[in-house]
Design an enzyme around this catalytic site. Structure first.
Site, PDB file in Angstrom:
ATOM      1  N   GLY A 112      29.550-123.296 -39.268  1.00  0.00           N
ATOM      2  CA  GLY A 112      29.911-124.421 -40.127  1.00  0.00           C
ATOM      3  C   GLY A 112      31.288-124.886 -39.754  1.00  0.00           C
ATOM      4  O   GLY A 112      32.049-124.153 -39.116  1.00  0.00           O
ATOM      5  N   CYS A 166      29.338-117.296 -36.053  1.00  0.00           N
ATOM      6  CA  CYS A 166      30.514-118.172 -36.105  1.00  0.00           C
ATOM      7  C   CYS A 166      31.109-118.214 -37.517  1.00  0.00           C
ATOM      8  O   CYS A 166      31.614-117.203 -37.987  1.00  0.00           O
ATOM      9  CB  CYS A 166      30.152-119.558 -35.574  1.00  0.00           C
ATOM     10  N   TYR A 167      31.035-119.342 -38.222  1.00  0.00           N
ATOM     11  CA  TYR A 167      31.566-119.369 -39.593  1.00  0.00           C
ATOM     12  C   TYR A 167      30.894-118.276 -40.429  1.00  0.00           C
ATOM     13  O   TYR A 167      31.536-117.620 -41.257  1.00  0.00           O
ATOM     14  CB  TYR A 167      31.305-120.748 -40.226  1.00  0.00           C
ATOM     15  N   HIS A 173      27.787-118.331 -30.309  1.00  0.00           N
ATOM     16  CA  HIS A 173      26.509-118.936 -30.715  1.00  0.00           C
ATOM     17  C   HIS A 173      25.364-118.443 -29.820  1.00  0.00           C
ATOM     18  O   HIS A 173      25.105-119.042 -28.780  1.00  0.00           O
ATOM     19  CB  HIS A 173      26.606-120.465 -30.629  1.00  0.00           C
ATOM     20  N   GLU A 176      22.309-118.889 -30.225  1.00  0.00           N
ATOM     21  CA  GLU A 176      21.187-119.844 -30.244  1.00  0.00           C
ATOM     22  C   GLU A 176      21.297-120.913 -29.155  1.00  0.00           C
ATOM     23  O   GLU A 176      20.327-121.605 -28.853  1.00  0.00           O
ATOM     24  CB  GLU A 176      21.082-120.505 -31.621  1.00  0.00           C
ATOM     25  N   SER A 233      -1.034-143.204 -36.762  1.00  0.00           N
ATOM     26  CA  SER A 233      -0.210-144.206 -36.088  1.00  0.00           C
ATOM     27  C   SER A 233      -0.370-144.132 -34.575  1.00  0.00           C
ATOM     28  O   SER A 233       0.051-145.025 -33.858  1.00  0.00           O
ATOM     29  CB  SER A 233       1.259-143.972 -36.435  1.00  0.00           C
ATOM     30  N   GLY A 286       1.122-141.732 -33.085  1.00  0.00           N
ATOM     31  CA  GLY A 286       2.251-140.864 -32.746  1.00  0.00           C
ATOM     32  C   GLY A 286       1.822-139.407 -32.771  1.00  0.00           C
ATOM     33  O   GLY A 286       0.704-139.088 -33.194  1.00  0.00           O
ATOM     34  N   VAL A 287       2.718-138.522 -32.325  1.00  0.00           N
ATOM     35  CA  VAL A 287       2.358-137.108 -32.186  1.00  0.00           C
ATOM     36  C   VAL A 287       1.999-136.481 -33.544  1.00  0.00           C
ATOM     37  O   VAL A 287       0.956-135.833 -33.687  1.00  0.00           O
ATOM     38  CB  VAL A 287       3.536-136.306 -31.568  1.00  0.00           C
ATOM     39  N   ASP A 288       2.845-136.698 -34.554  1.00  0.00           N
ATOM     40  CA  ASP A 288       2.678-135.980 -35.812  1.00  0.00           C
ATOM     41  C   ASP A 288       1.368-136.352 -36.521  1.00  0.00           C
ATOM     42  O   ASP A 288       0.603-135.470 -36.924  1.00  0.00           O
ATOM     43  CB  ASP A 288       3.866-136.237 -36.753  1.00  0.00           C
ATOM     44  N   SER A 289       1.122-137.642 -36.671  1.00  0.00           N
ATOM     45  CA  SER A 289      -0.109-138.008 -37.392  1.00  0.00           C
ATOM     46  C   SER A 289      -1.343-137.639 -36.566  1.00  0.00           C
ATOM     47  O   SER A 289      -2.388-137.291 -37.118  1.00  0.00           O
ATOM     48  CB  SER A 289      -0.117-139.482 -37.791  1.00  0.00           C
ATOM     49  N   SER A 290      -1.217-137.660 -35.233  1.00  0.00           N
ATOM     50  CA  SER A 290      -2.378-137.294 -34.400  1.00  0.00           C
ATOM     51  C   SER A 290      -2.721-135.817 -34.554  1.00  0.00           C
ATOM     52  O   SER A 290      -3.891-135.448 -34.663  1.00  0.00           O
ATOM     53  CB  SER A 290      -2.083-137.573 -32.920  1.00  0.00           C
ATOM     54  N   LYS A 347       8.947-129.917 -34.236  1.00  0.00           N
ATOM     55  CA  LYS A 347       8.226-130.806 -33.315  1.00  0.00           C
ATOM     56  C   LYS A 347       7.590-130.042 -32.147  1.00  0.00           C
ATOM     57  O   LYS A 347       6.450-130.309 -31.775  1.00  0.00           O
ATOM     58  CB  LYS A 347       9.206-131.855 -32.769  1.00  0.00           C
TER      59      LYS A 347
END
Ligand code: XMP
Length: 517
Positions: free
Chosen positions: A55, A82-83, A169, A171, A223, A225-229, A373
């Site tokens: 943070g 970190c923080y 970090h 990550e 739509s 798009g990836v998500d709705s598909s 995603k």
């Protein structure tokens, strides 16, 4: 069976989602919670491990996010980053001070023998640091396990209490052994078993969807798009023809994209597929409009009008499904109040679907609400959605509407669709596709003089745009080789009617945006 849970406790760091994604890549289910989540709530979630994020604050600042000392009595294995590392030391009675020399970027750290976190990691390795405070005195019972040239306490731990902390970090990919360090914390310290597996996710979700939906109907706005598909494919696997997907083609998609979406979902998946071809309607509403925000507003409003009209026609009375994904609904540790202008607020607007009062649903279903995603894409691949749809580059909701500068007409849409298809084809052939995050053509609605054979022409200019980026907050223009640009230019002028000039956009973001409008 519920998955074992790791909580990422968010203290406002910029890498909160990245930490959660890395944990999930280790096969551990993970959720992000605000730093001020009540201890009772944390206890009730029964996490097998918790990670404190970084943070931007200093632990001594009263307004900084803190944690109650009682947290450490819960006995939950914890890793502070970190923080989060400084906060652990400070809360348990250690001292945190300003560094005489801040560390930023790639730094070498050296660790001693015996820490579970560093098992198998070379004695000295490179990590990513970003800090101006450091832990100068440890709480009782803790020992230092790593240091750098300028930071005497780059990692410390109290294994008896399963408390671990790293100033760097792990990550971030620049930390050479970051993945191993996280893995050791999750598997060796916390005892996770790695039960977060995408194929299990599909089976479990399909089962849950069947139970929830029963014999009711489900409506989903697709739509392309990836998500709705992926949501559509998952629901199709769960309830087949009880699912109706309504696909509104506003006529502003890329060349042949509407047909591709229709073929994919009618041929590969069991569902009722309803396509509404509404280009004329949209062009009528957009006639004479050149202001970009007004175009966006009209396209958005009309999209839902057309969609809900179709839903009324289908006589919907079951569930309403949406392709909401996890980042759409994460509340940031920095707070998420309206008016802050944070990305979280902007996204809420993108995903807020207002349902008209006269249409009643049994409930809303969001089968991807817990996925990032990259996980959505993996699920999509496993469900057999074609590669080009699963790995589709971002495409704005208003489509080519914001890539045609000024007023939109059917002729301009056609020119841009053709030009965009040629550009994408050349990028694909040149093998650059995977390097570029987004590439497309723009029709600036500028006419320029040219010469074709013996004739003078006065025709359209096409701009091409290709960017590299990690997160779309900043972007750089792609250094496409000259010979590829030459081929694109030749083909655009020769193959696309009404194009006589091509320019390449060499603006980075900032100051430019990715889209032109
Ligand atoms: P900008 O142009 O803001 O774009 O640098 C960043 C990313 O967002 C996409 N974008 C949009 N997506 N509706 C969307 O769904 C929009 O109105 C919109 N405007 C930009 C853009 O394509 C890029 O990926």
């Amino acid at each position: 069976m519920a998955n074992q849970l790791c909580i990422v406790l968010d203290f406002g760091g910029q890498y909160n989602q990245l930490i959660a994604r890395r944990v999930r890549e280790c096969g551990v289910y993970c959720e992000i919670r605000r730093y001020d989540t009540p201890l009772d709530e944390i206890k009730a979630l029964n996490p097998a491990g918790i990670i404190f994020t970084g943070g931007p604050n200093s632990v001594y600042d009263e307004t900084s996010p803190h944690i109650a000392k009682e947290y450490f009595d819960l006995g939950i294995p914890t890793l502070g980053i970190c923080y989060g590392c400084q906060l652990m030391a400070y809360t348990l009675g250690g001292t945190v001070e300003s560094c005489t020399k801040s560390e930023y970027g790639k730094i070498d750290v050296t660790h001693g023998e015996g820490s579970l976190l560093f098992a198998g990691v070379p004695d000295t390795s490179t990590v990513w640091m970003s800090h101006t405070d450091f832990v100068s005195r440890l709480p009782e019972g803790f020992t230092v396990t790593a240091h750098s040239a300028d930071c005497p306490c780059a990692a410390f731990e109290c294994p008896e209490r399963k408390l671990y902390a790293v100033q760097f970090h792990p990550e971030v990919t620049h930390s050479q052994y970051g993945r191993e360090i996280l893995h050791h914390f999750l598997y060796v310290v916390c005892g996770f078993t790695g039960d977060w597996v995408m194929s299990d996710f599909i089976d479990n979700t399909v089962q849950k969807l069947r139970e929830q939906i029963g014999d009711k109907q489900v409506i989903l706005g697709l739509s392309g798009g990836v998500d709705s598909s992926v949501a559509a494919a998952l629901l199709s696997k769960a309830v087949g023809r009880q699912l109706t997907c309504v696909f509104v083609d506003q006529g502003l998609m890329r060349k042949d994209e509407g047909d591709f979406v229709e073929q994919t979902f009618t041929k590969l998946f069991d569902m009722n597929f309803v396509r509404v071809n509404a280009q004329e309607h949209f062009l009528e509403k957009l006639r004479g409009v050149s202001d970009p925000e007004e175009k966006r507003r009209i396209i958005g409003t009309e999209f839902y009008k057309v969609f809900w009209d179709k839903v009324r026609e289908t006589g919907a009375d079951g569930f309403f499904a949406q392709g909401t994904i996890y980042p759409d609904r994460i509340e940031s540790g920095k707070g998420n109040q309206a008016g802050q202008g944070s990305t979280a607020v902007i996204k809420t607007h993108h995903n807020m679907v207002e349902k008209p009062a006269d249409i009643r649903f049994a409930g809303t279903i969001e089968p991807l609400a817990d996925l990032f995603k990259d996980e959505v894409r993996r699920v999509g691949e496993k469900l057999g959605i074609p590669h080009e749809l699963v790995w589709r580059q971002p495409f704005p909701g208003p489509g080519l509407g914001v890539r045609i500068i000024g007023e939109i007409t059917a002729e301009k849409v056609k020119i841009l669709q053709e030009a965009d298809a040629v550009f994408r084809d050349e990028i694909r052939k040149s093998g650059l596709e995977s390097e570029l995050k987004q590439f497309f053509a723009v029709l600036p609605d500028v006419h320029t003089v040219g010469v074709m054979g013996d004739h003078r022409t006065y025709d359209h200019l096409i701009a091409i745009r290709a960017v590299t980026t990690d997160d779309f907050m900043t972007a750089d223009w792609a250094r496409i080789p000259y010979d590829v640009l030459a081929r694109v230019s030749n083909r655009l002028c020769n193959e696309v009617e009404h194009v006589n000039r091509v320019v390449y956009d060499i603006t980075s973001k900032p100051p430019g945006t990715v889209e032109w409008e």
